[in-house]
Design an enzyme around this catalytic site. Sequence first.
Site, PDB file in Angstrom:
ATOM      1  N   TYR A  31       0.839  -1.204   0.000  1.00 47.68           N
ATOM      2  CA  TYR A  31       0.000   0.000   0.000  1.00 47.68           C
ATOM      3  C   TYR A  31       0.876   1.258   0.000  1.00 47.68           C
ATOM      4  O   TYR A  31       0.741   2.124  -0.870  1.00 47.68           O
ATOM      5  CB  TYR A  31      -0.895  -0.034   1.235  1.00 47.68           C
ATOM      6  CG  TYR A  31      -1.878   1.102   1.354  1.00 47.68           C
ATOM      7  CD1 TYR A  31      -3.004   1.157   0.530  1.00 47.68           C
ATOM      8  CD2 TYR A  31      -1.704   2.107   2.298  1.00 47.68           C
ATOM      9  CE1 TYR A  31      -3.934   2.197   0.657  1.00 47.68           C
ATOM     10  CE2 TYR A  31      -2.621   3.139   2.434  1.00 47.68           C
ATOM     11  CZ  TYR A  31      -3.734   3.176   1.617  1.00 47.68           C
ATOM     12  OH  TYR A  31      -4.644   4.203   1.753  1.00 47.68           O
ATOM     13  N   ASN A  66      -6.263   9.609   8.395  1.00 51.21           N
ATOM     14  CA  ASN A  66      -7.421   8.774   8.791  1.00 51.21           C
ATOM     15  C   ASN A  66      -8.738   9.545   8.762  1.00 51.21           C
ATOM     16  O   ASN A  66      -8.893  10.559   9.435  1.00 51.21           O
ATOM     17  CB  ASN A  66      -7.221   8.225  10.206  1.00 51.21           C
ATOM     18  CG  ASN A  66      -5.997   7.340  10.301  1.00 51.21           C
ATOM     19  OD1 ASN A  66      -4.886   7.768   9.989  1.00 51.21           O
ATOM     20  ND2 ASN A  66      -6.192   6.108  10.692  1.00 51.21           N
ATOM     21  N   VAL A  92      -9.928   1.251  12.810  1.00 51.85           N
ATOM     22  CA  VAL A  92     -10.155   1.387  14.248  1.00 51.85           C
ATOM     23  C   VAL A  92     -11.534   1.968  14.583  1.00 51.85           C
ATOM     24  O   VAL A  92     -12.201   1.491  15.506  1.00 51.85           O
ATOM     25  CB  VAL A  92      -8.988   2.168  14.908  1.00 51.85           C
ATOM     26  CG1 VAL A  92      -8.950   3.623  14.491  1.00 51.85           C
ATOM     27  CG2 VAL A  92      -9.037   2.031  16.396  1.00 51.85           C
ATOM     28  N   ASN A 147     -14.247  -0.657  13.813  1.00 51.55           N
ATOM     29  CA  ASN A 147     -14.110  -1.773  14.764  1.00 51.55           C
ATOM     30  C   ASN A 147     -14.669  -1.403  16.131  1.00 51.55           C
ATOM     31  O   ASN A 147     -15.492  -2.126  16.687  1.00 51.55           O
ATOM     32  CB  ASN A 147     -12.629  -2.128  14.953  1.00 51.55           C
ATOM     33  CG  ASN A 147     -12.206  -3.283  14.070  1.00 51.55           C
ATOM     34  OD1 ASN A 147     -12.923  -3.669  13.152  1.00 51.55           O
ATOM     35  ND2 ASN A 147     -11.032  -3.833  14.329  1.00 51.55           N
ATOM     36  N   ARG A 193      -3.514   8.751  16.433  1.00 51.67           N
ATOM     37  CA  ARG A 193      -4.014   9.042  15.090  1.00 51.67           C
ATOM     38  C   ARG A 193      -4.836  10.333  15.217  1.00 51.67           C
ATOM     39  O   ARG A 193      -5.269  10.708  16.309  1.00 51.67           O
ATOM     40  CB  ARG A 193      -4.934   7.928  14.558  1.00 51.67           C
ATOM     41  CG  ARG A 193      -4.276   6.577  14.304  1.00 51.67           C
ATOM     42  CD  ARG A 193      -3.279   6.630  13.165  1.00 51.67           C
ATOM     43  NE  ARG A 193      -2.784   5.295  12.823  1.00 51.67           N
ATOM     44  CZ  ARG A 193      -1.746   4.704  13.412  1.00 51.67           C
ATOM     45  NH1 ARG A 193      -1.086   5.326  14.378  1.00 51.67           N
ATOM     46  NH2 ARG A 193      -1.353   3.502  13.022  1.00 51.67           N
ATOM     47  N   ARG A 226       0.779   9.709  14.450  1.00 53.59           N
ATOM     48  CA  ARG A 226       0.455  10.281  13.140  1.00 53.59           C
ATOM     49  C   ARG A 226      -0.437  11.501  13.312  1.00 53.59           C
ATOM     50  O   ARG A 226      -1.463  11.436  13.974  1.00 53.59           O
ATOM     51  CB  ARG A 226      -0.236   9.256  12.263  1.00 53.59           C
ATOM     52  CG  ARG A 226      -0.333   9.776  10.850  1.00 53.59           C
ATOM     53  CD  ARG A 226      -1.145   8.908   9.959  1.00 53.59           C
ATOM     54  NE  ARG A 226      -0.519   7.668   9.632  1.00 53.59           N
ATOM     55  CZ  ARG A 226      -1.216   6.547   9.474  1.00 53.59           C
ATOM     56  NH1 ARG A 226      -2.493   6.538   9.649  1.00 53.59           N
ATOM     57  NH2 ARG A 226      -0.595   5.448   9.130  1.00 53.59           N
TER      58      ARG A 226
HETATM   59  P1  NAD Z   1     -12.671   1.941   0.278  1.00 54.47           P
HETATM   60  O1  NAD Z   1     -12.004   0.597   0.342  1.00 54.47           O
HETATM   61  O2  NAD Z   1     -13.985   2.088   0.943  1.00 54.47           O
HETATM   62  O3  NAD Z   1     -12.811   2.417  -1.230  1.00 54.47           O
HETATM   63  C1  NAD Z   1     -11.937   2.049  -2.244  1.00 54.47           C
HETATM   64  C2  NAD Z   1     -12.775   1.733  -3.481  1.00 54.47           C
HETATM   65  O4  NAD Z   1     -11.897   1.361  -4.560  1.00 54.47           O
HETATM   66  C3  NAD Z   1     -13.718   0.543  -3.264  1.00 54.47           C
HETATM   67  O5  NAD Z   1     -15.012   0.867  -3.710  1.00 54.47           O
HETATM   68  C4  NAD Z   1     -13.081  -0.575  -4.107  1.00 54.47           C
HETATM   69  O6  NAD Z   1     -14.032  -1.514  -4.570  1.00 54.47           O
HETATM   70  C5  NAD Z   1     -12.436   0.228  -5.213  1.00 54.47           C
HETATM   71  N1  NAD Z   1     -11.318  -0.489  -5.861  1.00 54.47           N
HETATM   72  C6  NAD Z   1     -10.304  -1.147  -5.277  1.00 54.47           C
HETATM   73  N2  NAD Z   1      -9.481  -1.658  -6.210  1.00 54.47           N
HETATM   74  C7  NAD Z   1     -10.003  -1.301  -7.420  1.00 54.47           C
HETATM   75  C8  NAD Z   1      -9.619  -1.521  -8.766  1.00 54.47           C
HETATM   76  N3  NAD Z   1      -8.517  -2.229  -9.067  1.00 54.47           N
HETATM   77  N4  NAD Z   1     -10.392  -1.021  -9.752  1.00 54.47           N
HETATM   78  C9  NAD Z   1     -11.514  -0.320  -9.476  1.00 54.47           C
HETATM   79  N5  NAD Z   1     -11.932  -0.070  -8.209  1.00 54.47           N
HETATM   80  C10 NAD Z   1     -11.184  -0.561  -7.202  1.00 54.47           C
HETATM   81  O7  NAD Z   1     -11.618   2.985   0.868  1.00 54.47           O
HETATM   82  P2  NAD Z   1     -11.774   4.542   1.152  1.00 54.47           P
HETATM   83  O8  NAD Z   1     -11.545   4.744   2.598  1.00 54.47           O
HETATM   84  O9  NAD Z   1     -12.999   5.077   0.535  1.00 54.47           O
HETATM   85  O10 NAD Z   1     -10.494   5.095   0.387  1.00 54.47           O
HETATM   86  C11 NAD Z   1     -10.576   5.758  -0.856  1.00 54.47           C
HETATM   87  C12 NAD Z   1      -9.205   6.240  -1.274  1.00 54.47           C
HETATM   88  O11 NAD Z   1      -8.698   7.139  -0.299  1.00 54.47           O
HETATM   89  C13 NAD Z   1      -8.177   5.117  -1.408  1.00 54.47           C
HETATM   90  O12 NAD Z   1      -7.364   5.365  -2.518  1.00 54.47           O
HETATM   91  C14 NAD Z   1      -7.384   5.212  -0.147  1.00 54.47           C
HETATM   92  O13 NAD Z   1      -6.068   4.751  -0.319  1.00 54.47           O
HETATM   93  C15 NAD Z   1      -7.428   6.700   0.157  1.00 54.47           C
HETATM   94  N6  NAD Z   1      -7.275   6.966   1.590  1.00 54.47           N
HETATM   95  C16 NAD Z   1      -8.294   6.758   2.472  1.00 54.47           C
HETATM   96  C17 NAD Z   1      -8.087   6.998   3.823  1.00 54.47           C
HETATM   97  C18 NAD Z   1      -9.167   6.818   4.843  1.00 54.47           C
HETATM   98  O14 NAD Z   1      -8.938   7.054   6.028  1.00 54.47           O
HETATM   99  N7  NAD Z   1     -10.375   6.447   4.492  1.00 54.47           N
HETATM  100  C19 NAD Z   1      -6.835   7.447   4.274  1.00 54.47           C
HETATM  101  C20 NAD Z   1      -5.823   7.616   3.342  1.00 54.47           C
HETATM  102  C21 NAD Z   1      -6.041   7.393   1.997  1.00 54.47           C
HETATM  103  N1  UDP Z   2      -6.375  -0.460  16.039  1.00 49.07           N
HETATM  104  C1  UDP Z   2      -6.747  -0.944  17.276  1.00 49.07           C
HETATM  105  N2  UDP Z   2      -7.820  -1.779  17.343  1.00 49.07           N
HETATM  106  C2  UDP Z   2      -8.531  -2.155  16.258  1.00 49.07           C
HETATM  107  C3  UDP Z   2      -8.155  -1.642  14.982  1.00 49.07           C
HETATM  108  C4  UDP Z   2      -7.056  -0.804  14.911  1.00 49.07           C
HETATM  109  O1  UDP Z   2      -6.145  -0.622  18.292  1.00 49.07           O
HETATM  110  O2  UDP Z   2      -9.508  -2.923  16.419  1.00 49.07           O
HETATM  111  C5  UDP Z   2      -5.238   0.476  15.958  1.00 49.07           C
HETATM  112  C6  UDP Z   2      -4.183   0.134  14.905  1.00 49.07           C
HETATM  113  O3  UDP Z   2      -3.219  -0.764  15.422  1.00 49.07           O
HETATM  114  C7  UDP Z   2      -3.603   1.486  14.607  1.00 49.07           C
HETATM  115  C8  UDP Z   2      -4.796   2.444  14.780  1.00 49.07           C
HETATM  116  O4  UDP Z   2      -5.750   1.734  15.556  1.00 49.07           O
HETATM  117  O5  UDP Z   2      -2.613   1.833  15.551  1.00 49.07           O
HETATM  118  C9  UDP Z   2      -5.426   2.882  13.466  1.00 49.07           C
HETATM  119  O6  UDP Z   2      -5.674   1.710  12.708  1.00 49.07           O
HETATM  120  P1  UDP Z   2      -6.423   1.730  11.309  1.00 49.07           P
HETATM  121  O7  UDP Z   2      -6.350   0.338  10.771  1.00 49.07           O
HETATM  122  O8  UDP Z   2      -7.760   2.329  11.481  1.00 49.07           O
HETATM  123  O9  UDP Z   2      -5.610   2.735  10.405  1.00 49.07           O
HETATM  124  P2  UDP Z   2      -4.050   2.957  10.106  1.00 49.07           P
HETATM  125  O10 UDP Z   2      -3.214   2.028  10.944  1.00 49.07           O
HETATM  126  O11 UDP Z   2      -3.927   2.689   8.665  1.00 49.07           O
HETATM  127  O12 UDP Z   2      -3.861   4.371  10.487  1.00 49.07           O
END
Ligand code: NAD
Ligand code: UDP
Length: 315
Positions: free
Chosen positions: A149, A178, A191, A194, A215, A281
């Site tokens: 990723y 996040n 998190v 969950n 976070r 973060r």
């Molecule tokens: P999500 O998993 O809910 O959405 C991702 C979408 O992409 C899904 O609908 C999935 O089906 C689609 N997808 C995955 N692989 C694909 C492919 N090969 N072709 C077409 N579609 C595909 O996640 P999200 O939280 O909505 O995240 C959206 C974007 O934002 C992502 O790129 C993610 O990396 C980025 N992002 C999200 C967060 C967050 O906290 N939610 C943080 C950092 C970055």
């Molecule tokens: N985390 C946790 N319990 C859970 C899920 C996640 O303590 O049930 C912690 C995880 O280890 C991380 C933080 O929460 O330190 C955020 O996790 P998340 O997977 O949401 O996002 P990311 O690690 O990508 O920021």
Amino acid sequence: MRGASRKRVLVTGGAGFLGSHLCRRLLEQGHDVLCVDNLYTGTRENIIDLMSNPWFEFLRHDVTFPLYVEADEIYNLACPASPIHYQFDPVQTTKTSVHGAINMLGLAKRVKAKILQASTSEVYGDPELHPQKENYWGHVNTVGPRACYDEGKRCAETLFFDYWRQYRLKIKVVRIFNTYGPFMHPADGRVVSNFITQALRGEPITIYGDGSQTRSFCYVSDMVDAFLRTMETGDEFTGPVNLGNPREFTIRELADRVLELTGSRSEIVEKPLPQDDPTQRCPDINLAQSVLGWSPKVELQQGLRETIAWFDGRT
Ligand code: NAD
Ligand code: UDP
């Protein structure tokens, strides 16, 4: 909205958590929205309310394959975002970020569209600098379980900037921290989802490690606002720009908030900390504040209330 002001907007990953909110907002603004998604982590349910809108179109497609459509603006969000999902098929995760970026950049080049990349705070890895500024190059393990990723997203950023330098493409790179809210996948292991589902079911709240890692949590409406503002910036602005809420919480504080707001009696249990889990973060959002005139408005308490209300009844 008519004619020139109605834009044709492509949202990849539009059936996911952030994408579905973005599609909804773009439709409210009167745009013509094409949602492209392979439904890997997204669902039709997330966009079911949009299907009857004549300005909304859904195309089931994997962005690792070329796509030939017309668009004025492209938001490239396709990519599984939660560690459970992106580590399930790591090779596909890297392909989605890298081949997906190449395909969408190629499309943007052909149709002369502006293109925004959903990058991530994970490009900073387990940061040694705090809070993280855009000019920090990061501290990323290239061979660990999160690398598919983190490195995939880093390579996508490289491609965006090379298309910008080489072809003068109109690019915008946002580094998302996040984000949470309704339409999060209840089983994606992040998190916030969950803790909320565990609290609502009366199951133990699973803190990984001792819960002292931090976070910062941004509510989804604030994030979508920032996407739209970034897309509206002039061609000279490319980013990368951090988007997130600078208010930092420990994971234990988050657990306490969720317990308080749900009134749940769930106990808190500690589980092993996943490998390469960042200890701290928090975004420095000075650039977003000055260029976009944006800062998040929704407090954690309010955002959690709305998210809990959405999950309640679905868990
Ligand atoms: P999500 O998993 O809910 O959405 C991702 C979408 O992409 C899904 O609908 C999935 O089906 C689609 N997808 C995955 N692989 C694909 C492919 N090969 N072709 C077409 N579609 C595909 O996640 P999200 O939280 O909505 O995240 C959206 C974007 O934002 C992502 O790129 C993610 O990396 C980025 N992002 C999200 C967060 C967050 O906290 N939610 C943080 C950092 C970055
Ligand atoms: N985390 C946790 N319990 C859970 C899920 C996640 O303590 O049930 C912690 C995880 O280890 C991380 C933080 O929460 O330190 C955020 O996790 P998340 O997977 O949401 O996002 P990311 O690690 O990508 O920021």
